[in-house]
Design a protein around this motif. Structure first.
Motif, short mmCIF file in Angstrom:
data_model
loop_
_atom_site.label_atom_id
_atom_site.label_comp_id
_atom_site.label_asym_id
_atom_site.label_seq_id
_atom_site.Cartn_x
_atom_site.Cartn_y
_atom_site.Cartn_z
N MET A 29 0.84 -1.21 0.00
CA MET A 29 0.00 0.00 0.00
C MET A 29 0.86 1.25 0.00
O MET A 29 0.62 2.20 -0.74
CB MET A 29 -0.91 0.02 1.23
N VAL A 30 1.89 1.23 0.86
CA VAL A 30 2.77 2.40 0.94
C VAL A 30 3.55 2.54 -0.37
O VAL A 30 3.69 3.64 -0.90
CB VAL A 30 3.72 2.28 2.15
N GLY A 163 -12.17 -7.02 3.34
CA GLY A 163 -12.56 -5.69 3.79
C GLY A 163 -11.70 -4.61 3.15
O GLY A 163 -12.21 -3.57 2.69
N LEU A 164 -10.40 -4.87 3.10
CA LEU A 164 -9.51 -3.88 2.51
C LEU A 164 -9.81 -3.69 1.02
O LEU A 164 -9.88 -2.56 0.52
CB LEU A 164 -8.05 -4.30 2.69
N VAL A 168 -10.92 -0.20 -0.74
CA VAL A 168 -10.12 0.45 -1.78
C VAL A 168 -10.91 0.59 -3.08
O VAL A 168 -10.73 1.56 -3.81
CB VAL A 168 -8.81 -0.34 -2.00
N HIS A 169 -11.82 -0.34 -3.33
CA HIS A 169 -12.51 -0.30 -4.62
C HIS A 169 -13.93 0.26 -4.56
O HIS A 169 -14.49 0.60 -5.58
CB HIS A 169 -12.53 -1.69 -5.25
N ASN A 170 -14.51 0.36 -3.38
CA ASN A 170 -15.92 0.75 -3.33
C ASN A 170 -16.23 1.96 -2.49
O ASN A 170 -17.39 2.32 -2.36
CB ASN A 170 -16.77 -0.43 -2.83
N THR A 175 -11.19 5.16 -3.43
CA THR A 175 -10.99 5.67 -4.78
C THR A 175 -9.97 6.81 -4.75
O THR A 175 -9.10 6.91 -5.62
CB THR A 175 -12.33 6.16 -5.36
N ALA A 176 -10.06 7.63 -3.71
CA ALA A 176 -9.08 8.72 -3.57
C ALA A 176 -7.67 8.17 -3.36
O ALA A 176 -6.69 8.74 -3.83
CB ALA A 176 -9.47 9.64 -2.42
#
Ligand code: ATP
Ligand code: MG
Lengths: 301, 237
Positions: A29-30, A163-164, A168-170, A175-176
């Motif tokens: 992620m980072v 959940g992640l 991230v997608h919804n 989205t940001a």
């Protein structure tokens, strides 16, 4: 080699692999948002494990029921790790955001050593035994043995990863995050405060790391200030193997690494177990540097 | 009446090199103003300074009477300023719908946002057919339409466009300008940066000519179109 042994090692591999996957998500992620390899992430995981351990013991001592003690300990460890992750980004990485890429990388190694020293100061150099809060009594399923602790690790990991992905997608914030990962300048033009998004990314990755730390500590029954090093390295390997920057890649990479290590144990002695991770890393870097699922990095020029 | 956007003595530099040398210009509410100039004249540098992407080394930018010089770009959106950047800047790995939603990031009125997304789809049907398509796979013209639609979702009072016609075929350029005109008619104030001087001046109320970081001509768009100096330098004789 019997099929039972193989199945048993696959189960063990999935349990360990799902923990690698959770830690690998923090790296990926980072990296996805800053193109930075946050080598201090392993230490954040260690801090999560030790914080939860100390808290759980204290709560148990105060007569709190084991399950509640565990949940409270995990929640507080998540908050502590999220704070550590956010602070590390704010203090150590943000000032270097436009510096040559070697600078934040070396800083990350420095932060890693710094966090280890802090852990020594706060917790000491001892090996702590992690209390058995979830039963580790073996359960026989056919010829395979698993325990409740391992089952909980598997289910929790899958739930957290799902959940992640959903986040991230919804969601707007997710989205940001993707928009910021792709183009910080344009994200800013949309009104996105990229510093906030980056901080959130560190917070989420670190909180997942805290849970992973507790999983490892409970699985092996111990925790110590040095546990983040090898775990971090392996999770990093998993992230690279899957394609760093890619969430699915980190998950798949973690699971594969866990499987390779544990199935490999059928063939070699246990002391050589750690070799697999690095053989895999070298092989991936040679034959598929972008990772199994990753895109070529040149694309994000 | 004071201008919606008032730029005074704006200076932009990269390292020691001045790209913009103390320029003055303004945009009134409801106007479509264009800033034209050749490659490297400093058009994008001006917009970058206005939209908080770079800090100007001198001068002031006033918007609705408020000094907004050097305010970071994410804080300008809430004030009603949107920039459609040079090269479109769509999020290639987000789909069309997500790109549009990012345009409305600073807002919280979800139902109204979705209504406006539908309005954009009505205005630009090509986007509607491609809602789930990744923006990176759109054609250049479609990406430009998406970038404009996305900027509109911020509900800007002032929309700044950096060379929307760049690299597009004439037919597509025409479509893009139809959209720009429609937006202007609906009351959004527009600052349009263009290299295609003819087209820009035909559509604008007023224009400024930027040369090597300085404004050399200013005035009514029709007058500039007829000006022999503009004709010689930008309109092919
Ligand atoms: N990041 C930068 N670093 C150094 N110099 C720059 C940078 N960006 C622009 N410049 C210089 O500033 C001057 C103005 O550039 P700018 O991009 O504003 O021109 P422009 O009018 O938008 O040109 P074009 O029509 O080609 O887009 C040019 O000389 C350019 O080389
Ligand atoms: Mg330009």
């Amino acid at each position: 080699m019997s099929i039972d042994v193989l199945l048993q090692q696959i189960v063990n591999g999935l349990v360990v692999g799902s923990v690698y996957a959770l830690v690998a998500l923090g790296y990926t992620m980072v990296y996805g948002i800053l193109q930075l390899i946050n080598f201090a992430h392993g230490e954040v995981v260690m801090i999560g494990a030790l914080t939860a351990l100390v808290l759980a013991k204290w709560l148990l001592g105060a007569g709190v029921p084991p399950m509640i003690a565990l949940l409270l300990a995990i929640l507080i460890a998540m908050a502590v790790c999220a704070a550590v992750g956010v602070l590390v980004e704010r203090i150590a990485y943000r000032p270097l955001r436009n510096a040559p890429r070697l600078a934040p990388l070396i800083t990350a190694i420095g932060v890693s050593i710094f966090l280890q020293q802090i852990a020594i100061l706060v917790f000491g150099r001892n090996y702590f035994s992690f209390p058995e809060l979830i039963s580790k009594t073996p359960i026989e399923i056919g010829h395979i043995t698993i325990n409740m602790n391992e089952i909980v690790i598997l289910i929790t990991s899958v739930a957290l990863m799902a959940g992640l992905l959903w986040l991230v997608h919804n969601t707007k914030i997710g989205t940001a995050m993707r928009a910021t990962a792709e183009n910080q300048k344009v994200a800013g033009l949309m009104g996105i405060d990229i510093n906030k998004i980056i901080a959130i990314t560190f917070a989420i990755g670190s909180a997942l790391g805290a849970i992973a730390g507790v999983m490892v500590a409970s699985n092996y029954g111990q925790a110590h200030y040095y546990m983040g090093f090898m775990l971090g390295l392996k999770a990093f390997t998993a992230a690279v193997m899957g394609g760093i920057g890619n969430l699915w890649g980190a998950m798949v990479g973690g699971l594969i690494l866990g499987l390779v290590e544990n199935v490999g144990l059928i063939f070699v002695r246990g002391d050589y177990k750690d070799i697999f991770a690095f053989v895999v890393l070298v092989a991936v870097l040679i034959f598929r540097p972008q990772g199994l699922i990753g895109e070529r990095v040149a694309e994000r020029a | 009446m004071s201008a919606l956007l008032d730029v005074k003595q704006l200076e932009v530099a990269y390292g020691g090199i001045k790209a913009i040398k103390k320029i003055d210009f303004h945009v009134d509410e409801g106007e479509l103003v264009t800033l034209i100039g050749a490659n490297g004249a400093g058009k994008s540098s001006t917009l970058r300074a206005l939209s908080g992407l770079i800090k100007p080394v001198g001068g002031t930018v006033t918007y609705k009477g408020q000094d907004i010089t050097g305010i970071p770009s994410h804080a300008l959106v809430g004030l009603g300023i949107a920039l459609c950047p040079e090269g479109r800047g769509v999020f290639a790995r987000l789909n069309v719908h997500e790109n549009l939603l990012m345009g409305a990031y600073a807002r919280n009125d979800k139902a109204q946002i979705l209504r406006e997304v539908d309005e954009i789809y009505t205005m630009i049907p090509r986007l509607k057919e491609r809602t789930a398509q990744l923006a990176g796979t759109l054609s250049g013209g479609e990406q430009q339409m998406l970038a404009i639609g996305r900027a509109m979702l911020a509900q800007p009072k002032l929309l700044m466009l950096d060379e929307p016609s760049m690299g597009l075929a004439p037919l597509m350029v025409e479509k893009i300008f139809e959209i720009i005109n429609l937006i202007a008619k609906r009351g959004t104030t527009i600052l349009l940066i263009e290299q295609n001087a003819q087209l820009a001046l035909e559509n604008a109320h007023r224009g400024y000519v930027l040369e090597s970081g300085e404004i050399t001509l200013a005035g009514d768009a029709k007058t500039l179109l007829a000006d022999p100096r503009v004709k010689a330098a930008y309109l092919g004789g």
